[in-house]
Write an enzyme that holds these catalytic residues in place. Sequence first.
Site, PDB file in Angstrom:
ATOM      1  N   LYS A   1       0.692  -1.512  -0.241  1.00  0.00           N
ATOM      2  CA  LYS A   1      -0.095   0.162  -0.364  1.00  0.00           C
ATOM      3  C   LYS A   1       1.161   0.608   0.072  1.00  0.00           C
ATOM      4  O   LYS A   1       2.236   0.748   0.361  1.00  0.00           O
ATOM      5  CB  LYS A   1      -0.750  -0.005   1.009  1.00  0.00           C
ATOM      6  CG  LYS A   1      -1.715   1.036   1.016  1.00  0.00           C
ATOM      7  CD  LYS A   1      -2.941   0.932   2.181  1.00  0.00           C
ATOM      8  CE  LYS A   1      -4.055   1.611   3.011  1.00  0.00           C
ATOM      9  NZ  LYS A   1      -4.814   1.662   3.876  1.00  0.00           N
TER      10      LYS A   1
ATOM     11  N   SER B   1      -9.768   0.868   2.519  1.00  0.00           N
ATOM     12  CA  SER B   1      -8.910   1.982   2.395  1.00  0.00           C
ATOM     13  C   SER B   1      -7.927   0.858   1.209  1.00  0.00           C
ATOM     14  O   SER B   1      -7.055   1.810   0.310  1.00  0.00           O
ATOM     15  CB  SER B   1      -7.716   3.243   2.575  1.00  0.00           C
ATOM     16  OG  SER B   1      -7.253   2.486   4.021  1.00  0.00           O
TER      17      SER B   1
ATOM     18  N   SER C   1      -9.748  -0.910   7.039  1.00  0.00           N
ATOM     19  CA  SER C   1      -9.208  -1.328   5.886  1.00  0.00           C
ATOM     20  C   SER C   1      -8.376  -2.051   4.828  1.00  0.00           C
ATOM     21  O   SER C   1      -8.144  -2.215   3.693  1.00  0.00           O
ATOM     22  CB  SER C   1      -7.981  -0.025   5.614  1.00  0.00           C
ATOM     23  OG  SER C   1      -9.018   1.004   5.812  1.00  0.00           O
TER      24      SER C   1
HETATM   25  N1  GLN Z   1     -13.542   3.529   6.047  1.00  0.00           N
HETATM   26  C1  GLN Z   1     -13.002   3.581   7.207  1.00  0.00           C
HETATM   27  C2  GLN Z   1     -12.115   4.547   7.878  1.00  0.00           C
HETATM   28  O1  GLN Z   1     -12.631   5.878   6.770  1.00  0.00           O
HETATM   29  C3  GLN Z   1     -11.746   3.475   7.781  1.00  0.00           C
HETATM   30  C4  GLN Z   1     -10.461   3.353   6.940  1.00  0.00           C
HETATM   31  C5  GLN Z   1      -8.948   2.714   7.342  1.00  0.00           C
HETATM   32  O2  GLN Z   1      -8.967   1.368   8.111  1.00  0.00           O
HETATM   33  N2  GLN Z   1      -8.102   3.180   7.411  1.00  0.00           N
HETATM   34  O3  GLN Z   1     -11.571   5.459   8.474  1.00  0.00           O
END
Ligand code: GLN
Length: 490
Positions: free
Chosen positions: A72, A159, A183
């Site tokens: 990532k 994400s 994520s």
């Molecule tokens: N979807 C969640 C957010 O928008 C979690 C994102 C994540 O785990 N980085 O914060």
Amino acid sequence: MDLYTGTIKNTVDYIGGDREKAKAVVRSLGERVQTVDKRIGAYVGFDAATVLKQLEAIKNNTPYFGLPVSLKDNMCTQGWETTCSSNILQGYIPPYNATVVEKLKEKGAFVFAKCDMDEFAFGSSCETSCYNNRAQKQKKIKNGPTSNPWDCGRVVGGSSGGSAACVAADEAICALGSDTGGSIRQPAALCGVVGLKPTYGRVSRYGLIAFGSSLDQIGPLTKTVEDSAHMLGIIAGYDEKDSTSANVPVPNYTQSLIDNVKGLCVGIPKEYFIEGVDPDVKEAIKSAIDMYTSLGAHCSDVSLPHTEYAVSVYYVIATAEASSNLARFDGVQYGYRCDKGDLHTMYFETRNRGFGQEAKRRILLGTFVLSAGYYDAYYLKAQKVRTLIMNDFQNAFKQCDVILTPTSPTPAFKQGERMDDPIAMYLSDIFTIPVNLAGIPAISIPAGFSRDGLPIGLQLLAPAFCEERLFQAAYTFEQNTNFHTKRPKL
Ligand code: GLN
């Protein structure tokens, strides 16, 4: 067998310490990327020259010699641009490697490519990436958001969407993502791969560009549970460069790959079977519970009474931490700078142009909940409710060994569907967020398909530092089902 379809185990076995064979794996993956990434758009950084250079530098006699790992784009890679899919980090080339990258290198693995993500990991669909409008500038092969390999009109989740998509589309052997509120697990579920969020502190966060420092964890996205155990073994361990890293010995995780759940107590939290859960998801989870029972596990109800507050608590704590972490991006120290006017104008315009809409929303929210007049009402209160959520898990684990839930309330949704509705987007993580608030580990594994042929994920949770329990329970399910063997037609 095409080399790009390999798992960690059979790729490392095939290479067998031979550099030429490692190059053959990279070539095979490279061709696969050229063929399918125009449709998927998983990668924002794939540079054949960098890859080959790394291959030359791999140490001999290492246990994972030649294993390519996709990363990532929020993990620092020395000399290789790291952008968090944000305009504000364009041109940022880290002078050091994240600890996970160093650990990969120690074991003979290397970074194959950088994966697209939601900007600064803010999102659940990969649609907030700056590259969705920049593909034409050659960072990404595909124009537009990363697509789900099972249905290109749908989101990959987020994400760590690029990390999940590249594994699902066989453009990677395995990948690393980060998980602040779901994520790793949510995109793994939506793409039909295995995603693990380790215990908070299990994997060093040094060199992971911070989102919510009390929640962030790095973890693997893989084709199988066995690979997940291999990858955690590579990246886990104490690191003095991360003050929150835990000084707890790393077990040999592959030893927990045992096909047996006889006598295992599986807790089913009633708060996770609420309105709004897709009927196909409910059906798949019900079948999974039946499968565990038929294999000799005891499945019974448990209660996590404060679940309903988790999303609200998360969006106070995570945005507060994010607003503070993002303060460093000011046009002076990293990446993009808008060189206009006086110092104040430079700061203002750099941040105004550099951050996307969701990042701005988070900075505003986070600054607000931390502001003097509202701190007690929001931030302090959220911390107290976080403790109640942690206690819920502690109580539940007195009655069971693992907890079983859906990973995501729905399979992959259509691109664009939730972009104008932040609340609907935030609710995508309703089942994954409590785990981060409690700091415990959880794994998402393939558990079926919807009527439309979209993957469905099952989530298993365990107490802190009990990843081995997750591996055994997940491995047993995998050995007795064939969902993980299915691949999208591309
Ligand atoms: N979807 C969640 C957010 O928008 C979690 C994102 C994540 O785990 N980085 O914060």
